[in-house]
Design a protein around this motif. Structure first.
Motif, PDB file in Angstrom:
ATOM      1  N   LYS A 325       0.830  -1.206   0.000  1.00 57.25           N
ATOM      2  CA  LYS A 325       0.000   0.000   0.000  1.00 57.25           C
ATOM      3  C   LYS A 325       0.865   1.258   0.000  1.00 57.25           C
ATOM      4  CE  LYS A 325      -3.868  -2.258   0.177  1.00 57.25           C
ATOM      5  NZ  LYS A 325      -4.795  -2.259  -0.971  1.00 57.25           N
ATOM      6  N   MET A 326       2.011   1.186   0.671  1.00 57.47           N
ATOM      7  CA  MET A 326       2.912   2.339   0.680  1.00 57.47           C
ATOM      8  C   MET A 326       3.466   2.615  -0.717  1.00 57.47           C
ATOM      9  SD  MET A 326       5.148   1.738   4.148  1.00 57.47           S
ATOM     10  CE  MET A 326       4.419   1.815   5.786  1.00 57.47           C
ATOM     11  N   ARG A 327       3.718   1.544  -1.481  1.00 60.37           N
ATOM     12  CA  ARG A 327       4.371   1.710  -2.779  1.00 60.37           C
ATOM     13  C   ARG A 327       3.381   2.007  -3.899  1.00 60.37           C
ATOM     14  NH1 ARG A 327       8.548  -3.471  -2.449  1.00 60.37           N
ATOM     15  NH2 ARG A 327      10.014  -2.536  -0.965  1.00 60.37           N
ATOM     16  N   GLN A 328       2.133   1.625  -3.746  1.00 59.25           N
ATOM     17  CA  GLN A 328       1.182   1.765  -4.845  1.00 59.25           C
ATOM     18  C   GLN A 328       0.643   3.182  -4.917  1.00 59.25           C
ATOM     19  OE1 GLN A 328      -1.860  -1.169  -4.219  1.00 59.25           O
ATOM     20  NE2 GLN A 328      -0.559  -2.877  -4.835  1.00 59.25           N
ATOM     21  N   PRO A 329       0.733   3.813  -6.117  1.00 57.95           N
ATOM     22  CA  PRO A 329       0.097   5.127  -6.313  1.00 57.95           C
ATOM     23  C   PRO A 329      -1.364   4.944  -6.669  1.00 57.95           C
ATOM     24  CG  PRO A 329       1.346   4.517  -8.251  1.00 57.95           C
ATOM     25  CD  PRO A 329       1.520   3.390  -7.268  1.00 57.95           C
ATOM     26  N   ILE A 330      -2.211   4.812  -5.650  1.00 60.25           N
ATOM     27  CA  ILE A 330      -3.622   4.497  -5.884  1.00 60.25           C
ATOM     28  C   ILE A 330      -4.453   5.748  -5.687  1.00 60.25           C
ATOM     29  CG2 ILE A 330      -5.512   2.983  -5.196  1.00 60.25           C
ATOM     30  CD1 ILE A 330      -3.411   1.067  -4.068  1.00 60.25           C
ATOM     31  N   ASP A 331      -5.405   5.934  -6.589  1.00 56.74           N
ATOM     32  CA  ASP A 331      -6.236   7.127  -6.536  1.00 56.74           C
ATOM     33  C   ASP A 331      -7.369   6.993  -5.521  1.00 56.74           C
ATOM     34  OD1 ASP A 331      -4.712   8.296  -8.500  1.00 56.74           O
ATOM     35  OD2 ASP A 331      -5.927   7.455 -10.116  1.00 56.74           O
ATOM     36  N   ASN A 332      -7.939   5.796  -5.439  1.00 55.36           N
ATOM     37  CA  ASN A 332      -9.065   5.610  -4.525  1.00 55.36           C
ATOM     38  C   ASN A 332      -8.581   5.659  -3.083  1.00 55.36           C
ATOM     39  OD1 ASN A 332     -11.422   4.992  -3.272  1.00 55.36           O
ATOM     40  ND2 ASN A 332     -11.631   2.938  -4.142  1.00 55.36           N
ATOM     41  N   GLU A 333      -9.316   6.377  -2.252  1.00 55.31           N
ATOM     42  CA  GLU A 333      -8.893   6.561  -0.855  1.00 55.31           C
ATOM     43  C   GLU A 333      -8.790   5.234  -0.126  1.00 55.31           C
ATOM     44  OE1 GLU A 333     -10.815   8.440   3.199  1.00 55.31           O
ATOM     45  OE2 GLU A 333     -11.199   9.412   1.291  1.00 55.31           O
ATOM     46  N   LEU A 334      -9.795   4.340  -0.273  1.00 58.11           N
ATOM     47  CA  LEU A 334      -9.793   3.089   0.458  1.00 58.11           C
ATOM     48  C   LEU A 334      -8.727   2.129  -0.059  1.00 58.11           C
ATOM     49  CD1 LEU A 334     -13.617   2.441   0.945  1.00 58.11           C
ATOM     50  CD2 LEU A 334     -11.972   3.327   2.585  1.00 58.11           C
ATOM     51  N   ASP A 335      -8.306   2.274  -1.322  1.00 62.82           N
ATOM     52  CA  ASP A 335      -7.263   1.412  -1.850  1.00 62.82           C
ATOM     53  C   ASP A 335      -5.917   1.685  -1.212  1.00 62.82           C
ATOM     54  OD1 ASP A 335      -9.034   0.136  -3.461  1.00 62.82           O
ATOM     55  OD2 ASP A 335      -8.603   1.312  -5.250  1.00 62.82           O
ATOM     56  N   ARG A 336      -5.783   2.816  -0.541  1.00 64.75           N
ATOM     57  CA  ARG A 336      -4.530   3.130   0.142  1.00 64.75           C
ATOM     58  C   ARG A 336      -4.434   2.440   1.502  1.00 64.75           C
ATOM     59  NH1 ARG A 336      -5.688   8.561  -1.723  1.00 64.75           N
ATOM     60  NH2 ARG A 336      -4.218   9.198  -3.319  1.00 64.75           N
ATOM     61  N   LEU A 337      -5.548   1.916   2.016  1.00 63.42           N
ATOM     62  CA  LEU A 337      -5.586   1.408   3.390  1.00 63.42           C
ATOM     63  C   LEU A 337      -5.311  -0.088   3.418  1.00 63.42           C
ATOM     64  CD1 LEU A 337      -8.718   3.317   4.709  1.00 63.42           C
ATOM     65  CD2 LEU A 337      -6.330   4.036   4.729  1.00 63.42           C
ATOM     66  N   ALA A 338      -4.723  -0.534   4.519  1.00 61.37           N
ATOM     67  CA  ALA A 338      -4.422  -1.953   4.735  1.00 61.37           C
ATOM     68  C   ALA A 338      -5.514  -2.558   5.614  1.00 61.37           C
ATOM     69  CB  ALA A 338      -3.057  -2.115   5.392  1.00 61.37           C
ATOM     70  N   ILE A 339      -5.860  -3.805   5.336  1.00 57.65           N
ATOM     71  CA  ILE A 339      -6.898  -4.504   6.099  1.00 57.65           C
ATOM     72  C   ILE A 339      -6.341  -4.890   7.472  1.00 57.65           C
ATOM     73  CG2 ILE A 339      -8.380  -6.542   6.170  1.00 57.65           C
ATOM     74  CD1 ILE A 339      -8.369  -6.530   3.141  1.00 57.65           C
ATOM     75  N   LEU A 340      -7.126  -4.641   8.511  1.00 62.11           N
ATOM     76  CA  LEU A 340      -6.732  -5.031   9.872  1.00 62.11           C
ATOM     77  C   LEU A 340      -7.097  -6.492  10.080  1.00 62.11           C
ATOM     78  CD1 LEU A 340      -7.824  -1.904  11.940  1.00 62.11           C
ATOM     79  CD2 LEU A 340      -5.641  -2.388  10.861  1.00 62.11           C
ATOM     80  N   ARG A 341      -6.114  -7.375   9.915  1.00 62.50           N
ATOM     81  CA  ARG A 341      -6.385  -8.810   9.984  1.00 62.50           C
ATOM     82  C   ARG A 341      -6.127  -9.389  11.375  1.00 62.50           C
ATOM     83  NH1 ARG A 341      -7.199 -10.665   4.929  1.00 62.50           N
ATOM     84  NH2 ARG A 341      -6.370  -9.454   3.193  1.00 62.50           N
ATOM     85  N   THR A 342      -5.281  -8.746  12.146  1.00 67.55           N
ATOM     86  CA  THR A 342      -4.920  -9.284  13.460  1.00 67.55           C
ATOM     87  C   THR A 342      -5.133  -8.217  14.513  1.00 67.55           C
ATOM     88  OG1 THR A 342      -2.613  -8.607  13.213  1.00 67.55           O
ATOM     89  CG2 THR A 342      -3.200 -10.798  12.410  1.00 67.55           C
ATOM     90  N   ASP A 343      -5.209  -8.658  15.754  1.00 59.59           N
ATOM     91  CA  ASP A 343      -5.375  -7.735  16.868  1.00 59.59           C
ATOM     92  C   ASP A 343      -4.139  -7.730  17.758  1.00 59.59           C
ATOM     93  OD1 ASP A 343      -5.690 -10.279  17.753  1.00 59.59           O
ATOM     94  OD2 ASP A 343      -7.552  -9.931  18.863  1.00 59.59           O
ATOM     95  N   ASP A 344      -2.980  -7.848  17.120  1.00 57.27           N
ATOM     96  CA  ASP A 344      -1.708  -7.807  17.847  1.00 57.27           C
ATOM     97  C   ASP A 344      -0.919  -6.583  17.417  1.00 57.27           C
ATOM     98  OD1 ASP A 344      -0.996  -8.448  15.300  1.00 57.27           O
ATOM     99  OD2 ASP A 344      -0.338 -10.485  15.751  1.00 57.27           O
ATOM    100  N   GLU A 345       0.401  -6.616  17.634  1.00 55.97           N
ATOM    101  CA  GLU A 345       1.230  -5.464  17.265  1.00 55.97           C
ATOM    102  C   GLU A 345       1.225  -5.193  15.769  1.00 55.97           C
ATOM    103  OE1 GLU A 345       2.717  -6.975  21.168  1.00 55.97           O
ATOM    104  OE2 GLU A 345       2.076  -7.866  19.267  1.00 55.97           O
ATOM    105  N   ILE A 346       1.103  -6.272  14.947  1.00 56.74           N
ATOM    106  CA  ILE A 346       1.026  -6.085  13.493  1.00 56.74           C
ATOM    107  C   ILE A 346      -0.273  -5.362  13.132  1.00 56.74           C
ATOM    108  CG2 ILE A 346       1.039  -7.231  11.266  1.00 56.74           C
ATOM    109  CD1 ILE A 346       3.653  -7.434  12.753  1.00 56.74           C
ATOM    110  N   GLY A 347      -1.358  -5.740  13.792  1.00 53.20           N
ATOM    111  CA  GLY A 347      -2.609  -5.034  13.577  1.00 53.20           C
ATOM    112  C   GLY A 347      -2.524  -3.590  14.030  1.00 53.20           C
TER     113      GLY A 347
END
Length: 810
Positions: A325-347
């Motif tokens: 997501k950091m590297r992709q030049p995406i126009d859509n706002e939601l396409d810039r966001l990462a899915i929260l898959r875990t509830d730990d430090e990675i999440g």
């Protein structure tokens, strides 16, 4: 998987002990029966028969006790409860299976089904673990009651059931853990994005994360070390045999050697045999132990494979998604966001990235809105022509010279109309009117430079046809606007439009505290004057002669010559034309094109060549070439040139400075050689090429015209000497001489050179003398005044420096 092989090995292990216990029990029962018979009055013969028959029965048959049936029943119950749990799990998971089946088939699930899946999806791991745990808990509870709630006649049976209970409990725990992590992995990395909406996927409502990576690493570590170690210890304890069980210390020498090996000579056997903790593993038990350990380790490896793989996915995939997501030049706002898959430090990292991305997106949106707002004040085309990417790059003094077409549009009699309206109504009226007109200008590749009250000043940098097309369409929009006014009970309005093509200087003026983009040119003043003439001649659109002869498609419009007029601010006359709309096909065939097709192509060739050296020649650039071309065309038409004669003049005007691309020295000769290469390709015959070359050579300094056509070209080459823009153009010539010829930088030398040149110069045609001579003399007086002022200042400075100093100054 873990209970089954261990149960088989336990049956092999305890089988002989069971047989031995059964024989002992049957023998004890026989003795009891003998004791009972001895107390009775039966004969010894009968007693001996009974004893013998009882011992024979004990030797030849085994009686199955009720406790011996507990293991098959317990194993059957454990299996049945596992299948019950699987059935309950299938029933629980069926709605999710149905939901994803519809998704795969691109069918829309029902609202009720979708709501159910969104509500319970995250709880699927817990519910499935509880279901499988319920089945195992039921079976294990029954087993615990049977083991610890009743008494066993055989210690071997009790030990077997107790060990089977422990191993079943361990297997149940491992199975529950496996089921939980299996479903958690599938929910987080397969099902999640297909069920939840964007808000749920990319945001968290919790501030404290419940899981931690270190916990999963601990689980993996325990599974890696503790599970295999537990299996080894269990099989070792299962297959051991205590020495006391084989008749120690009544063992012969060979038996002792087998048990203790070479250690017999160094240990005290009497004390050794008294120990109750020594044990050994016999051959069969060793085989069972190795088979059990191999099977257990294999199962552990499979188990560990899944756990390591799940841990890998839970760490690597979220991190990889964040990096992508950091590297992709995406126009859509939601396409810039990462899915929260875990509830730990990675999440927590993904959530922090999403918050940062949203802030950046909001900042970008704000900057875009600011940029769009700025573009309403400073058109983006203006910035592009200044070679600026953003308004923040603009600074005072930025400028560029360019040939453009200016369109002025004004509402007639607006003053009398505005007197009938309140200030607010005036603003509303103008905004509504401009709302009809401004989009038309943008649609035809132009931009509004400024609104001046009820007037619109627009610039078109691509081609003059865009300005004329915009003016014609604005007439159509005016009809729609008047229809609205009439519907509101208001009188209709009328507008006029003036169009002129010429050289403009676009730039930024002002100071550090206040700047403004503006256009400085005589062309702007002329376009405004032409708009004013629409009232005099009662025509909606008036264009200058310069615009007419800049058209590549003159026969596309209904043009009518109106008059040759003198306008305020200009010494020369201007021929003006009216535009009455577009021509149809029949009307097009009856008109002659304003520019020959060969001249149109030649303009493109010359433009491409000259623009390559714009930075090397501040004066001999494309603007100068187009200036000479326009001046020659106007003079040629004034002298009634047409057909081949006008084309030859225009070709010579376009080509006369092209030799500068190969150096300043003898550039006229180089221009003729370039003409000899290009003109035949455009259809010019040798005689026409020779004629063009003669005209080019006539412009070589000192100019030597030999006929009217060459006189027109020579006058056009120095047309700027008698114009208001003489000072900036001559300054660019000085800059070019300094760059190319090593000309002195002393301003006095330049002024003296210009005074000498202007004094000796003369125009050759009456057309130029009438239009330019007067202003040329004014420019000459201006230079002389400038030089006199410099002399005066230098004299004053010399007197000050030569004056003796007073005692006070000393």
């Amino acid at each position: 998987m873990l209970v089954m092989p261990i149960s088989v090995i336990m049956l092999f292990k305890y089988g002989p002990y069971w047989l031995e216990d059964k024989q002992i029990l049957e023998a004890n029962n026989a003795k009891e029966q003998v004791n009972l018979s001895a107390n009775q009055f039966d004969t010894l013969f009968i007693d001996s028969i009974e004893v013998n028959s009882t011992q024979k029965a004990a030797d030849n048959s085994i009686v199955i006790e009720p406790e011996d049936l507990d293991f098959p029943y317990a194993f059957s119950l454990l299996t049945r409860m596992m299948f019950v749990s699987i059935a309950l799990g299938f029933a629980w998971n069926y709605p999710f299976k149905l939901y994803f089946r519809k998704k795969r088939r691109l069918q829309q699930p029902s609202a009720k089904l979708e709501l159910f899946c969104r509500k319970w999806l995250l709880k699927v791991p817990h519910v499935n673990a509880l279901i499988i745990g319920f089945g195992f808990a039921t079976a294990l509870t029954f087993m615990a009651f049977e083991i610890y709630g009743t008494s066993f006649k055989s210690d071997t049976t009790f030990d077997f059931f107790q060990q089977f209970f422990f191993i079943s409990t361990l297997g149940a725990i491992l199975t529950i853990i496996f089921v939980y992590f299996w479903f958690r992995h599938r929910v987080r990395f397969i099902y999640l994005e297909h069920v939840f909406d964007s808000v749920s996927l990319y945001k968290t409502t919790t501030t404290k994360y419940r899981d931690h990576i270190v916990r999963r690493l601990w689980i993996n570590s325990l599974m890696t070390t503790l599970l295999p170690l537990t299996i080894v210890i269990f099989y070792l304890s299962l297959t051991k045999t205590f020495i006391s069980e084989v008749g120690a210390p009544n063992l012969n020498k060979d038996q002792i050697t087998v048990l203790f090996g070479k250690y017999v000579s160094i240990i005290d056997q009497s004390s050794l045999f008294q120990s109750e903790h020594l044990f050994y593993v016999n051959a069969i038990d060793s085989l069972l132990m190795f088979i059990g350990i191999f099977t257990g380790i294999l199962i552990s490896i499979i188990y560990l494979f899944f756990f390591v793989n799940w841990t890998h996915y839970s760490i690597v995939i979220p991190l990889r998604e964040v990096v992508e997501k950091m590297r992709q030049p995406i126009d859509n706002e939601l396409d810039r966001l990462a899915i929260l898959r875990t509830d730990d430090e990675i999440g927590e990292l993904a959530n922090g990235y999403n918050e940062m991305a949203l802030r950046i997106t909001n900042n970008i949106r704000t900057l875009s809105q600011i940029t769009e707002a700025n573009q309403r004040f400073v058109p983006v085309q203006f910035l592009q022509m200044l070679d600026k990417e953003s308004i923040t790059d603009v600074s005072v003094g930025d400028q560029i010279q360019k040939v453009m077409t200016v369109l002025f549009v004004d509402i007639r009699s607006f003053t009398s109309l505005s007197e009938q309206l309140s200030p607010k109504e005036n603003f509303d009226f103008l905004n509504e009117y401009l709302g009809f007109m401004e989009p038309v200008i943008r649609a035809h590749h132009g931009f509004v430079d400024k609104f001046i009250g009820d007037s619109i000043m627009a610039l078109f940098h691509q081609k003059p046809e865009d300005a004329i097309d915009a003016a014609i369409e604005m007439r159509e929009q005016l009809k729609l606007f008047n229809e609205r006014l009439i519907a509101e009970g208001k009188p209709p309005i009328e507008t006029g439009a003036g169009i002129h093509t010429g050289i403009l200087i676009l730039g930024v003026v002002g100071g550090e505290g206040r700047m403004e983009t503006t256009v400085i040119s005589d062309a702007v003043n002329l376009a405004s004057r032409l708009e004013g003439l629409t009232r005099t001649y009662n025509t909606p659109i008036i264009v200058s002669e310069a615009t007419i002869f800049s058209l590549a498609t003159h026969n596309s419009y209904k043009t009518t010559f109106i008059d040759e007029v003198f306008v305020k601010g200009r010494t020369g006359s201007v021929k003006i034309y009216s535009i009455d709309g577009h021509c149809n096909e029949h009307e097009k065939s009856s008109l002659k094109p304003a520019l020959d097709e060969r001249i149109t192509k030649l303009k493109t060739i010359v433009s491409d060549l000259v623009q390559k050296n714009e930075l090397l020649y501040p004066y001999h650039n494309l603007a100068h070439t187009m200036d000479v071309f326009q001046a020659a065309t106007n003079s040629g038409i004034y002298h009634s040139f047409e057909g081949e004669e006008l084309i030859i003049l225009q070709a010579a005007a376009l080509l006369h400075e092209t030799g500068m691309s190969w150096g300043t020295e003898n550039h006229e000769e180089k221009s003729t050689r370039f003409a000899e290469q290009v003109l035949p390709q455009l259809g010019f015959n040798p005689e026409q090429v020779n004629r063009v070359n003669q005209l080019i050579m006539a412009t070589k300094m000192p100019q030597e015209p030999f006929d009217l056509c060459s006189s027109i070209l020579c006058d056009s080459d120095l047309d700027y000497l008698g114009r208001p823009d003489y000072v900036p153009i001559s300054s660019r010539l000085r800059e070019e001489w300094i760059m190319q010829n090593g000309y002195p930088t002393d301003m006095r030398v330049w002024l003296l050179t210009q005074i000498d040149f202007l004094t000796q110069h003369q125009y050759f045609t009456d057309f130029s003398r009438q239009r330019r001579e007067s202003k040329k003399n004014e420019n000459l007086l201006h230079i002389k005044s400038h030089l006199a002022l410099m002399d005066k200042l230098e004299t004053s400075e010399d007197k000050t420096s030569s004056k003796p100093k007073t005692p006070e100054e000393l």
